[in-house]
Design a protein around this motif. Structure first.
Motif, PDB file in Angstrom:
ATOM      1  N   UNK A   1       0.850  -1.198   0.000  1.00 48.90           N
ATOM      2  CA  UNK A   1       0.000   0.000   0.000  1.00 48.90           C
ATOM      3  C   UNK A   1       0.882   1.243   0.000  1.00 48.90           C
ATOM      4  N   UNK A   2       0.253   2.385  -0.180  1.00 50.05           N
ATOM      5  CA  UNK A   2       0.975   3.658  -0.104  1.00 50.05           C
ATOM      6  C   UNK A   2       0.280   4.568   0.897  1.00 50.05           C
ATOM      7  N   UNK A   3       1.083   5.263   1.654  1.00 46.82           N
ATOM      8  CA  UNK A   3       0.575   6.173   2.679  1.00 46.82           C
ATOM      9  C   UNK A   3       0.279   7.524   2.018  1.00 46.82           C
ATOM     10  N   UNK A   4      -0.933   7.969   2.096  1.00 57.23           N
ATOM     11  CA  UNK A   4      -1.326   9.124   1.286  1.00 57.23           C
ATOM     12  C   UNK A   4      -1.652  10.364   2.113  1.00 57.23           C
ATOM     13  N   UNK A   5      -1.340  10.323   3.387  1.00 54.76           N
ATOM     14  CA  UNK A   5      -1.682  11.455   4.245  1.00 54.76           C
ATOM     15  C   UNK A   5      -1.045  12.739   3.708  1.00 54.76           C
ATOM     16  N   UNK A   6      -1.845  13.781   3.692  1.00 58.24           N
ATOM     17  CA  UNK A   6      -1.464  15.141   3.285  1.00 58.24           C
ATOM     18  C   UNK A   6      -1.080  15.268   1.811  1.00 58.24           C
ATOM     19  N   UNK A   7      -1.328  14.247   1.018  1.00 51.36           N
ATOM     20  CA  UNK A   7      -1.067  14.350  -0.424  1.00 51.36           C
ATOM     21  C   UNK A   7      -2.315  14.851  -1.144  1.00 51.36           C
TER      22      UNK A   7
END
Lengths: 133, 236
Positions: free
Chosen positions: A44-50
Motif C-alpha cells: 500500500x501507499x501512505x497518502x496522508x497530506x497528499x
C-alpha cells in the motif's frame, strides 16, 4: 521517510485489474486485499497530506508503469481498519518513501486470510481513476 | 393440427392439483417405455414445471393397452407406485396418442437441459477469467495463475448448485483460486473459493461483526455448509 504509521492514516492499495472491484456499485472486492501465495502482506501507499493528483501520480509511476499495466483505481483504507484485523502497517520505503505493507496475514490459513480480506474490502472506499481525475 | 403443439397449448389446463411426489420413479418408468415425445413447460399460473410425456401406440397395440402396461409397471415398481399416479391425467386428443402429465416443483428436481441453460453464462464467465488470468502475476502483485484444474473444479461446483440458490459472480484470486461471490452489500456477502484440490474455502460477512469462515470438502453434491451460509445471506 515518514514516521511509523498513525492508526488514522489513509492508505491506498492501487488496483490494476477490473476483477478487483465491482463497477455496479463502485465497491472494492475482497481479492484486492489478498496477498499472493506464500506472502503475508499486501503493498500500500501512505497518502496522508497528499493531493489527489499526487496520489494518482504515485500509483501511475511506482505501481502501474513499473508493471506495464494500466492504473484503474485505488482502494482506500484507514490504517486502523487493518490494525483491527490483527494486522500491522509497516513502512517499507522502497520503491517510494510512502510505500508500506499491511502485514500479518495468516500465511498458512487461506480461509482466514480471505475472511480478513472481506473485512478490509467492506471498510475500503473505491476511487476509480477516470472518475476521480 | 400438430398433435404435440395441440397438447402443449391445451393440456396445461387439464392438470389437477395432484403432485407427483415420486417424480423420479415415474420418469424412470416412462423412460423404460420409451415415450416418443416429451417436453418441459412452465405453468405460468403457479410457476410449477410440468413434464408432458406423449405416448403413442406401438404398431399392433392400442393406447389403452399401453396405458394398462404403464399402470402394471408402476404397480410393480420397486419403490412402490408413485403417489397419485393412479390419476394419470390424459386427454384423448386423437385415437392413437395420450399425453401424460406430471406436475412437480422445479425447485426440487433439476432438469439437465434447464440446468445447462441456467449455468451456461456462469461457466462461460469461468472460462473467460481462467484464460485471462492463466499467466503468473496477472494482477501485477505476483498472483498465481488460474490453472485448468481450478477451472474444472469451479465448473463442477457450478453444476452442483442447488436450484434455489441464486447464481454468483465469479472472480480470480491472487492465490490462483476462483471465487464465487454472493453479494448483497459490501458488508453483507459470502464467498466460496475453489483451488482444484477438492476443497471449498468459504468466508461470509453478515453485517459488521457477524462473520464466519471455514472449509468444506467437495463430494458428489454441493457442500451443505456452503449452501447453509448462502441461504443465510439471503434470509430477510
Amino acid at each position: 521517510m515518514l514516521e511509523s504509521v498513525n492508526p488514522e492514516e489513509p492508505l491506498s492499495r492501487y488496483i490494476l485489474k477490473k476483477a478487483y472491484y465491482r463497477p455496479s456499485d463502485n465497491t472494492v472486492k475482497p481479492n484486492a486485499f489478498m496477498p499472493p501465495s506464500g506472502k503475508d502482506d499486501v503493498s500500500v501507499y501512505r497518502t496522508v497530506s497528499l493531493s489527489n493528483e499526487d496520489i494518482w501520480q504515485i500509483g501511475m509511476t511506482y505501481v502501474a508503469q513499473k508493471r506495464g499495466m494500466p492504473l484503474l483505481g485505488r482502494a482506500e483504507l484507514i490504517a486502523c481498519d487493518a490494525i483491527a484485523q490483527g494486522l500491522s502497517v509497516k513502512p517499507d520505503p522502497v520503491p517510494h518513501p510512502r510505500h508500506a505493507n499491511i502485514s500479518g496475514f495468516p500465511i498458512d490459513n487461506s480461509a482466514k486470510t480471505r475472511m480478513i480480506a472481506l473485512e478490509l474490502a467492506a471498510r475500503a472506499t473505491l476511487h476509480l481513476l477516470k472518475i476521480d481525475s | 393440427m400438430n398433435l404435440y403443439n395441440y397438447i402443449k397449448s391445451t393440456s396445461l389446463h387439464d392438470v389437477t392439483s395432484t403432485t407427483f411426489e415420486e417424480y423420479h420413479a415415474a420418469t424412470v418408468c416412462l423412460q423404460d417405455l420409451n415415450p416418443r415425445q416429451r417436453g418441459f413447460f412452465l405453468d405460468p399460473t403457479n410457476g410449477l414445471r410440468l413434464e408432458i410425456n406423449i405416448l403413442q401406440a406401438e404398431h399392433g397395440s392400442s393406447i389403452r393397452q399401453e396405458l394398462s402396461a404403464i399402470n402394471d409397471l408402476l404397480s410393480n415398481y420397486r419403490y412402490g407406485a408413485p403417489k397419485g399416479l393412479g390419476k394419470i391425467a390424459f386427454s384423448q386428443t386423437t385415437a392413437d396418442a395420450i399425453p401424460i402429465i406430471f406436475r412437480y416443483d422445479s425447485s426440487n428436481i433439476p432438469d439437465p437441459l434447464l440446468e445447462h441453460r441456467r449455468f451456461a453464462g456462469l461457466i462461460s464467465a469461468v472460462d473467460e477469467l481462467s484464460m485471462e488470468n492463466s499467466l503468473p502475476n496477472w494482477d501485477g502483485y505476483e498472483a498465481k495463475p488460474i490453472l485448468r484444474s481450478v477451472r474444472d473444479e469451479a465448473v463442477r461446483l457450478i453444476k452442483m448448485l442447488p436450484s434455489d440458490i441464486p447464481l454468483p459472480e465469479v472472480s480470480p484470486e491472487p492465490l490462483g483460486t476462483i471465487a464465487f461471490e454472493w453479494y448483497k452489500a459490501k458488508d453483507n456477502l459470502f464467498i466460496a473459493s475453489v483451488s482444484g484440490k477438492g476443497i471449498v474455502e468459504y468466508a461470509g460477512l453478515y453485517g459488521i461483526g457477524n462473520k464466519d469462515y471455514g472449509t468444506a470438502r467437495i463430494e458428489n453434491t454441493f457442500p451443505k455448509i456452503v449452501s447453509y451460509h448462502i441461504r443465510r445471506l439471503f434470509e430477510d
